[in-house]
Design a protein around this motif. Structure first.
Motif, PDB file in Angstrom:
ATOM      1  N   PRO A  36       0.801  -1.234   0.000  1.00  0.00           N
ATOM      2  CA  PRO A  36       0.000   0.000   0.000  1.00  0.00           C
ATOM      3  C   PRO A  36       0.831   1.281   0.000  1.00  0.00           C
ATOM      4  O   PRO A  36       0.475   2.242  -0.667  1.00  0.00           O
ATOM      5  N   SER A  37       1.946   1.310   0.724  1.00  0.00           N
ATOM      6  CA  SER A  37       2.749   2.535   0.754  1.00  0.00           C
ATOM      7  C   SER A  37       3.298   2.842  -0.635  1.00  0.00           C
ATOM      8  O   SER A  37       3.347   4.001  -1.043  1.00  0.00           O
ATOM      9  N   SER A  61      -0.623   3.604   7.219  1.00  0.00           N
ATOM     10  CA  SER A  61      -0.519   4.397   8.446  1.00  0.00           C
ATOM     11  C   SER A  61      -0.056   3.575   9.654  1.00  0.00           C
ATOM     12  O   SER A  61       0.345   4.127  10.662  1.00  0.00           O
ATOM     13  N   SER A  62      -0.089   2.255   9.575  1.00  0.00           N
ATOM     14  CA  SER A  62       0.279   1.392  10.700  1.00  0.00           C
ATOM     15  C   SER A  62       1.629   0.711  10.441  1.00  0.00           C
ATOM     16  O   SER A  62       1.815   0.079   9.402  1.00  0.00           O
ATOM     17  N   VAL A  63       2.534   0.813  11.404  1.00  0.00           N
ATOM     18  CA  VAL A  63       3.857   0.190  11.270  1.00  0.00           C
ATOM     19  C   VAL A  63       3.718  -1.330  11.185  1.00  0.00           C
ATOM     20  O   VAL A  63       4.360  -1.975  10.349  1.00  0.00           O
ATOM     21  N   GLN A  64       2.871  -1.912  12.028  1.00  0.00           N
ATOM     22  CA  GLN A  64       2.681  -3.370  12.016  1.00  0.00           C
ATOM     23  C   GLN A  64       2.166  -3.851  10.665  1.00  0.00           C
ATOM     24  O   GLN A  64       2.636  -4.861  10.143  1.00  0.00           O
ATOM     25  N   ILE A  67       4.916  -3.695   8.036  1.00  0.00           N
ATOM     26  CA  ILE A  67       5.856  -4.817   8.192  1.00  0.00           C
ATOM     27  C   ILE A  67       5.235  -6.099   7.631  1.00  0.00           C
ATOM     28  O   ILE A  67       5.885  -6.841   6.884  1.00  0.00           O
ATOM     29  N   ALA A  68       3.980  -6.356   7.968  1.00  0.00           N
ATOM     30  CA  ALA A  68       3.296  -7.552   7.460  1.00  0.00           C
ATOM     31  C   ALA A  68       3.206  -7.514   5.940  1.00  0.00           C
ATOM     32  O   ALA A  68       3.410  -8.542   5.273  1.00  0.00           O
ATOM     33  N   ASP A  69       2.922  -6.348   5.367  1.00  0.00           N
ATOM     34  CA  ASP A  69       2.857  -6.226   3.904  1.00  0.00           C
ATOM     35  C   ASP A  69       4.215  -6.495   3.262  1.00  0.00           C
ATOM     36  O   ASP A  69       4.294  -7.149   2.222  1.00  0.00           O
ATOM     37  N   ALA A  70       5.282  -5.989   3.885  1.00  0.00           N
ATOM     38  CA  ALA A  70       6.621  -6.210   3.338  1.00  0.00           C
ATOM     39  C   ALA A  70       6.990  -7.692   3.380  1.00  0.00           C
ATOM     40  O   ALA A  70       7.535  -8.230   2.413  1.00  0.00           O
ATOM     41  N   ILE A  71       6.672  -8.367   4.485  1.00  0.00           N
ATOM     42  CA  ILE A  71       6.997  -9.791   4.610  1.00  0.00           C
ATOM     43  C   ILE A  71       6.189 -10.616   3.610  1.00  0.00           C
ATOM     44  O   ILE A  71       6.736 -11.482   2.921  1.00  0.00           O
ATOM     45  N   THR A  72       4.889 -10.352   3.513  1.00  0.00           N
ATOM     46  CA  THR A  72       4.074 -11.140   2.581  1.00  0.00           C
ATOM     47  C   THR A  72       4.452 -10.850   1.135  1.00  0.00           C
ATOM     48  O   THR A  72       4.395 -11.745   0.294  1.00  0.00           O
TER      49      THR A  72
END
Length: 180
Positions: A36-37, A61-64, A67-72
């Motif tokens: 999304p970013s 807007s959420s750090v968590q 991070i989850a988006d980057a990992i997936t």
């Protein structure tokens, strides 16, 4: 030069059926933006569905969630597969001899975490689809109400025109005259 053939392999004469076959340019397929970013940074906001834009803004807007988006995004790439092939080969050949108990433990733990991220991705997709469906339903209901109101207004105006025409007793411009 060979003749074009049908799916069965039989030769097909050019211009069969009397229609010309103009080839349209094939659109260039771009890799979809999964994070999304990056979607917000690289896309025109006017071209995005409002539900897509809202979900991307919420996730960015959420750090968590970032991070989850980057990992997936990484775990769903071929680079992830190639990296694991390399790491497993090195581990099996250099660090540990048969039957690889430590490697089995590491792979099992990784599978647990990756399955969690898969479920996070599925939940995210379900929430996004629901958000988009809700937005589309509201927009469709609004259009239906507008169309219904326009139809009622047209019907009312048509009735008024007919009533005036009957009051005046004048035939319409396209109607044949009875005096001839």
């Amino acid at each position: 030069m060979s003749e074009p053939s049908s799916p069965t392999g039989a030769p097909t004469p050019p211009n069969a059926g009397g229609t010309s076959r103009a080839t349209a340019p094939v659109p260039e397929h771009r890799r979809p933006i999964l994070r999304p970013s990056r979607l917000l940074a690289n896309s025109s906001h006017e071209k995005l569905h409002p539900a897509v834009l809202a979900e991307a803004e919420r996730r960015a807007s959420s750090v968590q969630l970032r991070i989850a988006d980057a990992i997936t995004a990484f775990a769903g790439s071929m680079m992830f597969v190639y990296l694991h092939i390399l790491l497993f080969a090195v581990w099996m050949l250099v660090f540990e001899k048969s039957p690889w108990p430590t490697l089995t433990l590491i792979v099992s733990l990784e599978a647990i975490f990756l399955s969690t991220f898969v479920m996070i991705g599925q939940n995210r997709q379900a929430a996004f689809q629901q958000s988009k469906a809700d937005h589309d339903y509201i927009a469709q209901q609004k259009l239906l109400e507008e169309n219904t109101e326009l139809t009622r207004t047209i019907h009312k105006l048509t009735q008024e025109i007919h009533a005036r025409m009957l009051e005046d007793g004048t035939p319409s411009a396209g109607a044949p005259s009875a005096s001839r």
